[in-house]
Design a protein around this motif. Sequence first.
Motif, PDB file in Angstrom:
ATOM      1  N   PRO A 275      41.342  32.218  40.393  1.00 54.33           N
ATOM      2  CA  PRO A 275      39.816  32.243  40.075  1.00 54.33           C
ATOM      3  C   PRO A 275      39.637  30.786  39.115  1.00 54.33           C
ATOM      4  O   PRO A 275      40.037  30.361  38.208  1.00 54.33           O
ATOM      5  CB  PRO A 275      39.692  33.085  38.928  1.00 54.33           C
TER       6      PRO A 275
ATOM      7  N   LEU B 107      41.294  39.291  35.073  1.00 54.75           N
ATOM      8  CA  LEU B 107      41.530  38.887  36.660  1.00 54.75           C
ATOM      9  C   LEU B 107      43.099  39.072  37.064  1.00 54.75           C
ATOM     10  O   LEU B 107      43.566  39.373  37.934  1.00 54.75           O
ATOM     11  CB  LEU B 107      41.094  37.644  36.972  1.00 54.75           C
TER      12      LEU B 107
ATOM     13  N   GLN C  85      34.661  37.218  37.971  1.00 51.19           N
ATOM     14  CA  GLN C  85      34.340  37.939  36.615  1.00 51.19           C
ATOM     15  C   GLN C  85      33.008  37.071  36.208  1.00 51.19           C
ATOM     16  O   GLN C  85      32.970  35.723  36.338  1.00 51.19           O
ATOM     17  CB  GLN C  85      35.474  37.225  35.796  1.00 51.19           C
TER      18      GLN C  85
ATOM     19  N   LYS D  11      44.012  42.459  37.432  1.00 49.16           N
ATOM     20  CA  LYS D  11      43.515  42.707  38.972  1.00 49.16           C
ATOM     21  C   LYS D  11      44.244  42.224  40.043  1.00 49.16           C
ATOM     22  O   LYS D  11      44.746  43.022  41.001  1.00 49.16           O
ATOM     23  CB  LYS D  11      42.104  42.367  39.054  1.00 49.16           C
ATOM     24  N   ILE D  12      44.717  41.152  40.063  1.00 51.74           N
ATOM     25  CA  ILE D  12      45.503  40.623  41.016  1.00 51.74           C
ATOM     26  C   ILE D  12      46.862  41.627  41.125  1.00 51.74           C
ATOM     27  O   ILE D  12      47.400  42.101  42.216  1.00 51.74           O
ATOM     28  CB  ILE D  12      45.929  39.096  40.595  1.00 51.74           C
TER      29      ILE D  12
ATOM     30  N   ASN E  96      38.037  45.987  47.728  1.00 57.70           N
ATOM     31  CA  ASN E  96      38.559  45.843  46.441  1.00 57.70           C
ATOM     32  C   ASN E  96      39.253  47.284  46.289  1.00 57.70           C
ATOM     33  O   ASN E  96      39.379  48.120  46.986  1.00 57.70           O
ATOM     34  CB  ASN E  96      37.794  45.336  45.299  1.00 57.70           C
TER      35      ASN E  96
ATOM     36  N   THR F  14      37.793  39.661  47.194  1.00 62.12           N
ATOM     37  CA  THR F  14      37.280  38.532  46.223  1.00 62.12           C
ATOM     38  C   THR F  14      37.564  38.939  44.885  1.00 62.12           C
ATOM     39  O   THR F  14      37.847  40.217  44.572  1.00 62.12           O
ATOM     40  CB  THR F  14      35.872  38.126  46.308  1.00 62.12           C
ATOM     41  N   LEU F  15      37.782  38.136  43.969  1.00 61.66           N
ATOM     42  CA  LEU F  15      37.874  38.340  42.573  1.00 61.66           C
ATOM     43  C   LEU F  15      36.858  37.637  41.928  1.00 61.66           C
ATOM     44  O   LEU F  15      36.523  36.529  41.951  1.00 61.66           O
ATOM     45  CB  LEU F  15      39.344  37.747  42.156  1.00 61.66           C
TER      46      LEU F  15
END
Length: 359
Positions: free
Chosen positions: A288, A234, A264, A237-238, A214, A261-262
């Motif tokens: 997600p 998220l 939450q 984050k992407i 990450n 990976t993602l």
Amino acid sequence: MDLKLRENCRYAIACPTSIGVRITPEDRMAVHNSTRFIMTSSSAETNVLNIASSLGRECLALTKFVKDSPIAAFLKAQLRARNIRYEGVEVEQGGPWGCRHQFNVADSGFGLRGPRVWNDRAGEVGRTLNAAEFDIPRIFGQEGVGILHLSGLIAAMSEETTACCLALAKAAKKYGTLVSFDLNYRASFWKGREAELREAFHQIASVADILVGNEEDFQLCLGFTGPEAGGKDLAAKIGSFKGMVSEVKAKYSNAKIFATTLRQVISANEHLWGALMLADDEWIVEEPRPIPVLDRIGGGDGFTGGVLYGVLNGWKPENCLQFGWASGVLAASSLNDYAEPADEKQIWDIYAGNARVQR
């Protein structure tokens, strides 16, 4: 996908690892108030192998054992049951204050009580892994390995394991083996060794074909400053991960796949779970979605193992990411910290959201 696997390999995936036991309470109780526990074998690296080994591909753990130890006997039996071959020298325990295998004590959490993990690694035999203990020409040259998987956990565990991982990465490239590297940053492993480990991780990343990590991993392990982390959002984050990987790709041009990976956390029982991959200069996003969670530990290893299984089969990047996403979900549905698929269909049914009974 621009990754060429070596032909006629005995081992689909091999990894250096320090394997130990994982002890978890029954029924999702907390560690401090439990009296009944389940013991399994555990290591981040063998967790990755477990996807391919469960689906019939021969895999190899390069490790080390305490001679005549009942824990070592348990670990060997567990590896055999998981279809993972192993090689490793055996060393004398050296009395009650000598060497031993690690103990990982963990609970799964429940609802708003988050899971907790305690690692007891004092005197761990695997901290002394040395590449010279393995017959590299035979394993990589004669028998052949498709992918060497390295984790930042074993690479940062000690000076000896750092040198071992570097030597194995160089040997893998010499014999035409692909290298997968999951950066897997752990602050406690890096304390006091930051400059040394950053250089070692740079050398491994320079020969890696597949990089998993990450934003924080790339920043702390490889020194990228990059954009600000996306926090809990998220979508943010992407976007920030894409920006960071464009810089990483420019520096580590040997790598053909970058993935993460993602996650939450809604509660210990429910997460939003997604994944990202850059392959063939194309971004693939697994948006997600909510997943039920029995035990979250090992979800990332399941993801990496699923992606590598797709690479072994020559799948398109999109299918590799999908299989990795669903393999991570399978790991999160088990009290073990590894995924153990019955067959490929089970993974694809998870991806499709098909939880109907099969008779």
